[in-house]
Design an enzyme around this catalytic site. Structure first.
Site, PDB file in Angstrom:
ATOM      1  N   ASP A  52       0.839  -1.187   0.000  1.00  0.00           N
ATOM      2  CA  ASP A  52       0.000   0.000   0.000  1.00  0.00           C
ATOM      3  C   ASP A  52       0.883   1.250   0.000  1.00  0.00           C
ATOM      4  O   ASP A  52       1.678   1.449   0.918  1.00  0.00           O
ATOM      5  CB  ASP A  52      -0.859  -0.025   1.265  1.00  0.00           C
ATOM      6  CG  ASP A  52      -2.063   0.874   1.160  1.00  0.00           C
ATOM      7  OD1 ASP A  52      -3.167   0.408   1.427  1.00  0.00           O
ATOM      8  OD2 ASP A  52      -1.872   2.058   0.811  1.00  0.00           O
ATOM      9  N   MET A  53       0.720   2.069  -1.001  1.00  0.00           N
ATOM     10  CA  MET A  53       1.525   3.283  -1.049  1.00  0.00           C
ATOM     11  C   MET A  53       1.055   4.255   0.030  1.00  0.00           C
ATOM     12  O   MET A  53      -0.141   4.398   0.273  1.00  0.00           O
ATOM     13  CB  MET A  53       1.413   3.957  -2.426  1.00  0.00           C
ATOM     14  CG  MET A  53       1.741   3.049  -3.604  1.00  0.00           C
ATOM     15  SD  MET A  53       3.332   2.236  -3.451  1.00  0.00           S
ATOM     16  CE  MET A  53       4.434   3.632  -3.567  1.00  0.00           C
ATOM     17  N   ASP A  66      -3.084   2.541  -6.121  1.00  0.00           N
ATOM     18  CA  ASP A  66      -1.915   2.584  -5.226  1.00  0.00           C
ATOM     19  C   ASP A  66      -1.768   1.352  -4.333  1.00  0.00           C
ATOM     20  O   ASP A  66      -1.155   1.425  -3.275  1.00  0.00           O
ATOM     21  CB  ASP A  66      -1.970   3.834  -4.360  1.00  0.00           C
ATOM     22  CG  ASP A  66      -3.057   3.746  -3.307  1.00  0.00           C
ATOM     23  OD1 ASP A  66      -4.013   2.980  -3.507  1.00  0.00           O
ATOM     24  OD2 ASP A  66      -2.953   4.443  -2.284  1.00  0.00           O
ATOM     25  N   GLU A  67      -2.341   0.263  -4.740  1.00  0.00           N
ATOM     26  CA  GLU A  67      -2.276  -0.957  -3.930  1.00  0.00           C
ATOM     27  C   GLU A  67      -2.063  -2.169  -4.815  1.00  0.00           C
ATOM     28  O   GLU A  67      -2.702  -2.269  -5.867  1.00  0.00           O
ATOM     29  CB  GLU A  67      -3.620  -1.214  -3.248  1.00  0.00           C
ATOM     30  CG  GLU A  67      -3.967  -0.413  -2.064  1.00  0.00           C
ATOM     31  CD  GLU A  67      -5.378  -0.789  -1.657  1.00  0.00           C
ATOM     32  OE1 GLU A  67      -5.537  -1.334  -0.566  1.00  0.00           O
ATOM     33  OE2 GLU A  67      -6.297  -0.567  -2.459  1.00  0.00           O
TER      34      GLU A  67
END
Length: 672
Positions: free
Chosen positions: A18-19, A120-121
């Site tokens: 996860d960003m 973003d994951e």
DNA sequence: ACGGATTATACC
DNA sequence: TGGTATAAT
């Protein structure tokens, strides 16, 4: 909604990456002077300083929260830096973040099966890599252990605080008497630490990760220690973790289902679920959801990591809240044009970068009616075959909208007398493209064909002449019928043709009167955000054209399919899917993490290929001859060349049902 | 009818 | 299938 998946017998190693406040990081990379400062990304919005969509951790310390307005954020944290999301065509443009996300995916995809879960994951299935590491170079054999590994959190491990926690991490990971699951997990932890370092080095982005034995637990863990940290979940820690976990924190239970569990069953933590028998849960929530609940209470979730690096659909949308709601057809059209343009652009990119084509166009809108009683009826969604080219998408989107609008307004039309104002207001519009399939990479003429369809707007704007094409006979008729009126209105820019054509999907052109003349031709001045899309002269012409029976778009949209339909019939999978897995969106310049990871790369991919073969099930021999006949000869030959041998493909010794098995074979070069 | 834009998935 | 509902970020 959730569906039960039995846990596979084999122990897996799954990571969720996860960003950290991703959009903020993207902006900080662009403007490094923002690094370390409390920062938030706001969506273009004059109203109250815009809406926050990402908040840096420095800003969070000041109490700034997502879902605050820019003004509130400044109040809570006066020194906060607010960065605006780029705007294009009057709407938020997220492409910058999309491509940043792709950078990350291309790095993470090297280590095993990878699933892009959102912008973003990602989920990773590291089972093979971990297994290999365990065989070749198990943790206890390493002379040194990376700092990033030692900083990991491991659930259920004594007291992690103070300085000797690194020692205890090392001890835990290297302990000889660990069971197979824990050893594999340790390898996963090492691999993920390495991957995260690589992501940081190559993209300058930090991320957090969870490493566990299934997706659900990995996802849970990735959020436990942020930012820039990772958390491992051994089997032994699962029960305790879940026993006190608030039910709404669990993925899929954050909404109504979770609320129902609380209110109807008195379940507040996941552990509370354990009291209920499987059948009890099934009685309340159905067979699927029931078993799913019973399983997750025990930390069981067999959901697989999908080997998919690219999104399955593209959409472009915008909301028009409150007073900004759209009230005229022409403003709706204006915005649909903007949205369609963006969508078209993204489809072109997808085509050239990934060799994929989408085949369905869907229009979604939300609306309300003020005057009428049932002010809350849902605005229906509509879809049709997708034709490439911005102009075509604009036309089709607008036509879909009008079809939906008629349905929304109701069969009684509105105001037979024409005296009442239109009661509808559009508060949201979106167009999306779905059913995306890969096209064989060897067939360059097909790619070129679609590119010509989607570029050169001025060229194709003169409607009918547009290339040889996938135009159906009926559509062509409609087109020529329009032509006379069209040429005289021809405006230099957009919006020339479609503006006032009211195609009647139902073939009953009384429906055309559903929309009052005023609404079609004018942009009321009190609608501040309405953008005038037509000249005065254009408006006059439009008015005259109202009520004219124009082309029959129903045929156009429903009739013989466009070229895209050809591809919906071919198994998208096999060879080209394999490519997607490998070179997908981004250049794979990054090096492999280590030998154990890369050594299994090909095997992993192979697995993906085999599995995916059954995903789509289209049959190639169902293509209608008349469809082929519509195509440019060049394409006809090409398509036929890989169709012909396929008439009898179902005899191979490939595994499975074989129905769509080695179609890939027929898409090989096949030069003539 | 303000958290906006996007995506995914299950169900009928 | 297409359309709807739900959910997540």
């Amino acid at each position: 909604m959730p569906v039960a998946r039995p846990e596979t017998s084999e122990t897996r190693v799954i990571a969720h990456v996860d960003m950290d406040c991703f959009y903020v990081q993207v902006e900080q990379r662009k403007q490094p002077e923002l690094r370390g400062l409390p920062t938030a990304v706001v969506q273009y919005n004059e109203w109250q300083g815009g809406g926050l969509i990402a908040v840096s951790y420095e800003a969070r310390k000041c109490g700034v929260k997502r879902s605050m307005r820019g003004d509130e954020a400044k109040f809570a944290c006066p020194e906060i830096q607010l960065v605006q999301v780029p705007v294009a065509r009057g709407k938020a443009d997220l492409n910058l973040y999309r491509s940043a996300g792709s950078e990350v995916v291309s790095i993470l995809a090297q280590s095993g099966k990878c699933e892009r879960a959102s912008i973003d994951e990602v989920y990773l299935d590291l089972t093979d890599a971990a297994e290999r590491m365990l065989a070749d170079a198990p943790p206890e054999s390493l002379e040194s252990m990376d700092e990033e590994v030692l900083k990991s959190h491991i659930l259920g491990m004594s007291r992690e605080d103070g300085d000797d926690c690194k020692e205890s991490v090392r001890d835990w990971m290297c302990r000889r008497d660990a069971d197979h699951g824990d050893k594999l997990l340790s390898c996963g932890i090492i691999i993920v630490a390495e991957l995260r370092k690589q992501v940081l080095k190559e993209t300058e982005f930090t991320c957090s990760a969870g490493i566990a034995h299934n997706k659900m637990l990995a996802k849970l863990a990735s959020g436990m220690n942020k930012p820039a940290q990772q958390t491992g979940v051994p089997y032994s820690a699962v029960q305790e973790l879940l026993s006190s976990l608030p039910i709404k924190k669990m993925k899929q239970l954050g909404g109504k289902l979770g609320t129902s569990l609380q209110n109807d069953l008195g379940v507040d933590t996941v552990g509370d679920l354990l009291q209920f028998s499987e059948t009890k849960l099934q009685e309340h929530y159905g067979i699927n959801t029931g078993t799913w609940l019973w399983n997750i209470a025990r930390g069981i979730s067999g959901e697989e990591v999908q080997g998919r690096l690219l999104p399955k659909s593209h959409g472009s949308g915008k909301t028009f809240p409150g007073p900004r709601a759209l009230k005229s057809l022409s403003t709706v059209q204006h915005w649909l044009n903007q949205l369609s343009e963006e969508l078209s652009e993204r489809l072109s990119s997808d085509l050239e970068q990934n060799k994929r084509i989408a085949s369905t166009l869907t229009l979604h809108a939300s609306a309300f009616r003020s005057r009428d009683s049932d002010s809350h009826k849902k605005f229906p969604s509509k879809s049709c075959p997708l034709r490439y080219g911005a102009i075509k998408i604009q036309e089709d989107a607008f036509n879909l909208f009008q079809a939906a609008l008629r349905e929304y307004i109701g069969p009684f039309g509105i105001n037979p007398q024409g005296n009442k104002k239109e009661t509808w207001r559009i508060t949201g519009l979106s167009v999306s493209a779905s059913k995306i399939v890969d096209i064989p990479s060897g067939t360059s003429s097909i790619t070129r064909y679609f590119q010509s369809q989607s570029t050169a707007p001025s060229h194709s704007a003169d409607g009918c002449v547009q290339e040889h094409v996938a135009m159906t006979p009926s559509a062509s008729e409609g087109c020529s019928e329009q032509r006379s009126t069209e040429t005289e209105v021809a405006m230099p820019e957009e919006d020339t043709s479609v503006t006032c054509t009211l195609p009647n999907f139902e073939n009953s052109y009384k429906d055309i009167d559903l929309v009052s003349e005023k609404d079609v031709v004018s942009c009321p001045s009190n609608e501040a955000t309405d953008i005038p899309t037509q000249s005065e002269s254009n408006k006059g012409t439009q008015a005259k054209r109202i009520g004219q029976k124009i082309n029959n778009l129903k045929e156009k949209n429903r009739g013989i399919p466009s070229i895209v339909d050809i591809f919906k019939n071919y198994s998208a999978t096999a060879s080209s899917k394999q490519e997607t897995q490998e070179d997908s969106t981004v250049s794979s310049t990054s090096k492999r993490v280590n030998f154990s990871i890369s050594s299994h790369n090909s095997e992993v991919n192979q697995e993906v290929e085999e599995r995916r073969e059954t995903d789509w099930g289209y049959k190639l021999d169902e293509i209608d001859q008349s469809v082929l006949d519509e195509l440019p000869v060049e394409i006809q030959r090409e398509v036929r060349s890989f169709m012909r041998p396929n008439k009898r493909f179902n005899v191979g010794k490939s595994k499975g049902d074989g129905s769509a098995s080695s179609i890939a074979h027929y898409f090989q070069p096949l030069k003539r």
